[in-house]
Design a protein around this motif. Structure first.
Motif, PDB file in Angstrom:
ATOM      1  N   GLY A   1      -6.227  -2.168  -3.329  1.00  0.00           N
ATOM      2  CA  GLY A   1      -6.417  -3.545  -2.890  1.00  0.00           C
ATOM      3  C   GLY A   1      -5.448  -3.898  -1.778  1.00  0.00           C
ATOM      4  N   ARG A   2      -4.737  -4.990  -1.950  1.00  0.00           N
ATOM      5  CA  ARG A   2      -3.830  -5.482  -0.921  1.00  0.00           C
ATOM      6  C   ARG A   2      -2.444  -4.868  -1.002  1.00  0.00           C
ATOM      7  NH1 ARG A   2      -4.815 -10.488   1.048  1.00  0.00           N
ATOM      8  NH2 ARG A   2      -2.797 -11.296   0.505  1.00  0.00           N
ATOM      9  N   VAL A   3      -2.267  -3.870  -1.861  1.00  0.00           N
ATOM     10  CA  VAL A   3      -0.952  -3.266  -2.052  1.00  0.00           C
ATOM     11  C   VAL A   3      -0.934  -1.838  -1.507  1.00  0.00           C
ATOM     12  CG1 VAL A   3       0.854  -2.682  -3.715  1.00  0.00           C
ATOM     13  CG2 VAL A   3      -0.660  -4.635  -4.147  1.00  0.00           C
TER      14      VAL A   3
ATOM     15  N   ASP B   1       4.633   6.148   7.773  1.00  0.00           N
ATOM     16  CA  ASP B   1       3.606   5.721   6.819  1.00  0.00           C
ATOM     17  C   ASP B   1       3.524   4.193   6.755  1.00  0.00           C
ATOM     18  OD1 ASP B   1       1.826   6.426   4.363  1.00  0.00           O
ATOM     19  OD2 ASP B   1       3.270   4.968   3.580  1.00  0.00           O
ATOM     20  N   LEU B   2       4.659   3.532   6.671  1.00  0.00           N
ATOM     21  CA  LEU B   2       4.663   2.076   6.569  1.00  0.00           C
ATOM     22  C   LEU B   2       4.258   1.433   7.889  1.00  0.00           C
ATOM     23  CD1 LEU B   2       7.908   1.623   4.427  1.00  0.00           C
ATOM     24  CD2 LEU B   2       5.551   1.321   3.656  1.00  0.00           C
ATOM     25  N   GLU B   3       4.555   2.113   8.990  1.00  0.00           N
ATOM     26  CA  GLU B   3       4.149   1.603  10.308  1.00  0.00           C
ATOM     27  C   GLU B   3       2.626   1.495  10.400  1.00  0.00           C
ATOM     28  OE1 GLU B   3       6.782   1.138  12.656  1.00  0.00           O
ATOM     29  OE2 GLU B   3       5.255  -0.116  13.620  1.00  0.00           O
ATOM     30  N   LEU B   4       1.943   2.451   9.786  1.00  0.00           N
ATOM     31  CA  LEU B   4       0.483   2.494   9.854  1.00  0.00           C
ATOM     32  C   LEU B   4      -0.190   1.518   8.888  1.00  0.00           C
ATOM     33  CD1 LEU B   4      -0.057   6.365  10.070  1.00  0.00           C
ATOM     34  CD2 LEU B   4      -0.377   4.679  11.904  1.00  0.00           C
ATOM     35  N   SER B   5       0.548   1.063   7.882  1.00  0.00           N
ATOM     36  CA  SER B   5      -0.060   0.222   6.857  1.00  0.00           C
ATOM     37  C   SER B   5      -0.232  -1.212   7.342  1.00  0.00           C
ATOM     38  CB  SER B   5       0.808   0.225   5.592  1.00  0.00           C
ATOM     39  OG  SER B   5       0.291  -0.707   4.656  1.00  0.00           O
ATOM     40  N   THR B   6      -1.362  -1.799   7.010  1.00  0.00           N
ATOM     41  CA  THR B   6      -1.595  -3.208   7.330  1.00  0.00           C
ATOM     42  C   THR B   6      -1.625  -4.063   6.066  1.00  0.00           C
ATOM     43  OG1 THR B   6      -3.981  -2.815   7.272  1.00  0.00           O
ATOM     44  CG2 THR B   6      -2.905  -2.670   9.422  1.00  0.00           C
ATOM     45  N   ALA B   7      -1.319  -3.458   4.927  1.00  0.00           N
ATOM     46  CA  ALA B   7      -1.365  -4.193   3.656  1.00  0.00           C
ATOM     47  C   ALA B   7      -0.245  -5.240   3.618  1.00  0.00           C
ATOM     48  CB  ALA B   7      -1.210  -3.223   2.488  1.00  0.00           C
ATOM     49  N   PRO B   8      -0.525  -6.402   3.042  1.00  0.00           N
ATOM     50  CA  PRO B   8       0.510  -7.438   2.995  1.00  0.00           C
ATOM     51  C   PRO B   8       1.644  -7.151   2.011  1.00  0.00           C
ATOM     52  CG  PRO B   8      -1.507  -8.191   1.940  1.00  0.00           C
ATOM     53  CD  PRO B   8      -1.829  -6.880   2.574  1.00  0.00           C
TER      54      PRO B   8
ATOM     55  N   GLU C   1      14.061  -1.975   4.844  1.00  0.00           N
ATOM     56  CA  GLU C   1      14.356  -3.274   5.447  1.00  0.00           C
ATOM     57  C   GLU C   1      13.477  -3.506   6.680  1.00  0.00           C
ATOM     58  OE1 GLU C   1      18.223  -5.519   7.415  1.00  0.00           O
ATOM     59  OE2 GLU C   1      18.484  -3.685   6.268  1.00  0.00           O
ATOM     60  N   LYS C   2      13.371  -2.480   7.507  1.00  0.00           N
ATOM     61  CA  LYS C   2      12.577  -2.594   8.738  1.00  0.00           C
ATOM     62  C   LYS C   2      11.138  -2.999   8.439  1.00  0.00           C
ATOM     63  CE  LYS C   2      10.711   0.458  12.381  1.00  0.00           C
ATOM     64  NZ  LYS C   2      10.677   1.878  12.843  1.00  0.00           N
ATOM     65  N   HIS C   3      10.568  -2.436   7.376  1.00  0.00           N
ATOM     66  CA  HIS C   3       9.156  -2.678   7.067  1.00  0.00           C
ATOM     67  C   HIS C   3       8.965  -3.738   5.981  1.00  0.00           C
ATOM     68  CE1 HIS C   3       7.808   0.572   9.647  1.00  0.00           C
ATOM     69  NE2 HIS C   3       8.796   1.295   9.179  1.00  0.00           N
ATOM     70  N   ARG C   4      10.057  -4.411   5.607  1.00  0.00           N
ATOM     71  CA  ARG C   4       9.997  -5.527   4.653  1.00  0.00           C
ATOM     72  C   ARG C   4       9.305  -5.123   3.351  1.00  0.00           C
ATOM     73  NH1 ARG C   4       9.114 -10.910   8.354  1.00  0.00           N
ATOM     74  NH2 ARG C   4      10.702 -10.397   9.871  1.00  0.00           N
ATOM     75  N   VAL C   5       9.697  -3.992   2.820  1.00  0.00           N
ATOM     76  CA  VAL C   5       9.188  -3.559   1.511  1.00  0.00           C
ATOM     77  C   VAL C   5       9.683  -4.537   0.458  1.00  0.00           C
ATOM     78  CG1 VAL C   5       9.357  -1.736  -0.228  1.00  0.00           C
ATOM     79  CG2 VAL C   5       8.998  -1.152   2.186  1.00  0.00           C
ATOM     80  N   GLN C   6       8.764  -5.076  -0.327  1.00  0.00           N
ATOM     81  CA  GLN C   6       9.149  -6.137  -1.260  1.00  0.00           C
ATOM     82  C   GLN C   6       9.800  -5.615  -2.538  1.00  0.00           C
ATOM     83  OE1 GLN C   6       5.916  -6.118   0.095  1.00  0.00           O
ATOM     84  NE2 GLN C   6       5.521  -8.156   0.934  1.00  0.00           N
ATOM     85  N   LEU C   7       9.349  -4.428  -3.003  1.00  0.00           N
ATOM     86  CA  LEU C   7       9.813  -3.953  -4.309  1.00  0.00           C
ATOM     87  C   LEU C   7       9.995  -2.442  -4.280  1.00  0.00           C
ATOM     88  CD1 LEU C   7      10.358  -4.605  -7.365  1.00  0.00           C
ATOM     89  CD2 LEU C   7       7.911  -4.181  -7.749  1.00  0.00           C
ATOM     90  N   VAL C   8      11.128  -1.981  -4.831  1.00  0.00           N
ATOM     91  CA  VAL C   8      11.396  -0.553  -5.004  1.00  0.00           C
ATOM     92  C   VAL C   8      11.616  -0.296  -6.488  1.00  0.00           C
ATOM     93  CG1 VAL C   8      13.070   1.293  -4.575  1.00  0.00           C
ATOM     94  CG2 VAL C   8      12.345  -0.195  -2.696  1.00  0.00           C
ATOM     95  N   LEU C   9      10.945   0.711  -7.017  1.00  0.00           N
ATOM     96  CA  LEU C   9      11.079   1.072  -8.427  1.00  0.00           C
ATOM     97  C   LEU C   9      11.624   2.488  -8.535  1.00  0.00           C
ATOM     98  CD1 LEU C   9       7.549  -0.204  -9.519  1.00  0.00           C
ATOM     99  CD2 LEU C   9       9.727  -1.281 -10.129  1.00  0.00           C
ATOM    100  N   ALA C  10      12.574   2.698  -9.448  1.00  0.00           N
ATOM    101  CA  ALA C  10      13.138   4.032  -9.675  1.00  0.00           C
ATOM    102  C   ALA C  10      13.440   4.202 -11.159  1.00  0.00           C
ATOM    103  CB  ALA C  10      14.409   4.221  -8.841  1.00  0.00           C
ATOM    104  N   GLY C  11      13.792   5.425 -11.541  1.00  0.00           N
ATOM    105  CA  GLY C  11      14.160   5.715 -12.926  1.00  0.00           C
ATOM    106  C   GLY C  11      15.499   6.433 -12.957  1.00  0.00           C
ATOM    107  N   HIS C  12      15.557   7.555 -13.695  1.00  0.00           N
ATOM    108  CA  HIS C  12      16.703   8.484 -13.758  1.00  0.00           C
ATOM    109  C   HIS C  12      17.808   7.970 -14.672  1.00  0.00           C
ATOM    110  CE1 HIS C  12      18.701  12.080 -12.572  1.00  0.00           C
ATOM    111  NE2 HIS C  12      19.553  11.549 -11.721  1.00  0.00           N
TER     112      HIS C  12
ATOM    113  N   VAL D   1       0.358  -8.337  -8.634  1.00  0.00           N
ATOM    114  CA  VAL D   1       0.494  -8.735  -7.238  1.00  0.00           C
ATOM    115  C   VAL D   1      -0.705  -9.589  -6.870  1.00  0.00           C
ATOM    116  CG1 VAL D   1       0.869  -7.954  -4.883  1.00  0.00           C
ATOM    117  CG2 VAL D   1       1.608  -6.510  -6.797  1.00  0.00           C
ATOM    118  N   GLY D   2      -0.452 -10.863  -6.634  1.00  0.00           N
ATOM    119  CA  GLY D   2      -1.509 -11.772  -6.225  1.00  0.00           C
ATOM    120  C   GLY D   2      -1.512 -11.935  -4.716  1.00  0.00           C
ATOM    121  N   VAL D   3      -2.229 -12.924  -4.247  1.00  0.00           N
ATOM    122  CA  VAL D   3      -2.279 -13.168  -2.804  1.00  0.00           C
ATOM    123  C   VAL D   3      -0.942 -13.721  -2.325  1.00  0.00           C
ATOM    124  CG1 VAL D   3      -3.376 -14.536  -0.998  1.00  0.00           C
ATOM    125  CG2 VAL D   3      -4.764 -13.513  -2.819  1.00  0.00           C
TER     126      VAL D   3
END
Ligand SMILES: [Fe+2]
Length: 402
Positions: free
Chosen positions: A256-258, A279-286, A318-329, A377-379
């Protein structure tokens, strides 16, 4: 800069590993409901038939897109294995012959088979049964294709890491995964303890999550424990992940939009940061969500922050304004304050025990607890709910889109 509303929170404390003691100001309570009932109501439960005792690994959904899906399973002595497709009203859509692979296998006559289905429509339920040239191997069940990029439907997924050695805690948390709605499953690495062998994948991954995997696609990242066998080779063989230059080690996909991007933190960081930038440069997802195993920000007693990873990755995020990062470990839950517009969450309490966690200047909330996170993730906003092994929501996060 993103505006972020933190719900829940409070001071960190020591306590039991399964049940949260903290009930914060959860102003966006998680919706309750089954992730699979709606699909099964239309298609069936996919129970094995009498002839289906040749199926040693139940079917699981991989690489689901707007127009395609891959169904994997393991069978002994395959003879024309296939997926039989119908619409929910029972109209036949044809059969897809499965491709047979020789490895990896726990028993000599077990074979991995893949049925790759194409020509589908977005956001549509399809029913499938397993068969061979002789008889049906299962009753029908189903899956839903991904929504299109223009869809305004909410995108819902769960994420967890460090899940598997068959512990009671892993099974208890797995039961809670039937209590909230979602459309896909994300794993943050360290699926198959202790060393990512085929036997450990069968017992601690496919056997545990079989009922969910049959109806919901699974997009995992590999962890260090997977690399203890064949440098993660079993992981890459048992999963069919989106192809690309990462060769199933790192990859991206849209739902979807993600836009989701997945890294392999056992591989070179700089190479992947450069790939992620492109990869993020090519993405148009909000919305952009990036996930992987080792955490750039963590107050865990065992590992803590991976500073070399943070150094190369943070500028790209930061450059691509990624809203959420998930990790484990690190085996705990931790949510950071927004760091240059990105919130980092450690969700490493997926069932393989927990470890103490402290607090750092970047910590918004941390807890030593078995849990998974459900994200919707909504609109206009992203809402994350952290849910413990008894089903209690103990923290949440709201990220408005700006
Ligand atoms: Fe790990």
């Amino acid at each position: 800069m993103l505006g972020v509303t933190a719900c829940g929170g409070g001071s960190n404390n020591e306590r039991g590993h399964l049940a949260a003691t903290k009930f914060g100001d959860l102003t966006h309570p998680v919706e309750r409901g089954s992730p699979i009932d709606a699909i099964r109501a239309q298609c069936g439960s996919g129970a094995l038939t009498e002839a289906g005792d040749v199926v040693h690994r139940r079917p699981y959904l991989q690489e689901v897109t707007t127009t395609s899906a891959t169904i994997g399973w393991v069978t002994v002595d395959p003879a024309g294995e296939r997926a039989i497709l119908t619409t929910p009203d029972g109209s036949p859509l044809g059969e897809v012959l499965a491709v047979v692979e020789e490895y990896p296998q726990r028993l000599a006559n077990e074979k991995q088979v893949w049925a790759r289905i194409t020509g589908l429509q977005p956001d549509t339920v399809y029913c499938y049964a397993l068969g061979n040239g002789v008889a049906p191997l299962s009753e029908p069940t189903g899956f839903r294709t991904a929504p299109s990029a223009t869809s305004t439907l909410p995108v819902r997924f769960i994420a967890f890491g460090d899940s598997g050695n068959g512990s009671l805690e892993q099974h208890e948390l797995q039961e809670q995964m039937f209590t909230v709605p979602y459309d896909l499953m994300v794993h943050l690495g360290d699926l198959a303890y202790r060393s990512g062998t085929i036997g450990q994948f069968e017992d601690y991954v496919f056997a545990v999550y079989a009922e969910l995997f049959r109806n919901l696609p699974f997009f995992p990242a590999s962890g260090n424990h997977e690399y203890e066998t064949a440098q993660g080779g079993v992981f890459r063989d048992v999963f069919a992940l989106p192809p690309g230059e990462g060769n199933e080690r790192w990859y991206s996909y849209d739902w979807g939009r993600v836009h989701f991007a997945v890294l392999d933190t056992e591989q070179d960081y700089a190479t992947q940061a450069a790939w992620l930038d492109r990869d993020l440069e090519l993405s148009t997802a909000p919305w952009s969500i990036v996930y992987f195993h080792r955490p750039p920000y963590s107050s865990g007693s065992q590992h803590g922050s991976d500073l070399p990873l943070r150094e190369v990755l943070a500028p790209v995020l930061e450059k691509h304004r990624v809203q959420l990062v998930l990790a484990g470990h690190d085996h705990h839950y931790e949510r950071t304050v927004p760091v240059n517009g990105t919130v980092y969450v450690v969700s490493g309490g997926g069932g393989r025990g927990t470890r103490p966690v402290g607090q750092s200047d970047f910590t918004a909330f941390s807890e030593q607890v078995i849990h998974f996170v459900q994200v919707e993730v909504g609109v206009e906003e992203l809402v994350l709910h952290a849910i413990d092994g008894t089903g209690v929501e103990f923290d949440s996060l709201v990220v408005p889109r700006t």
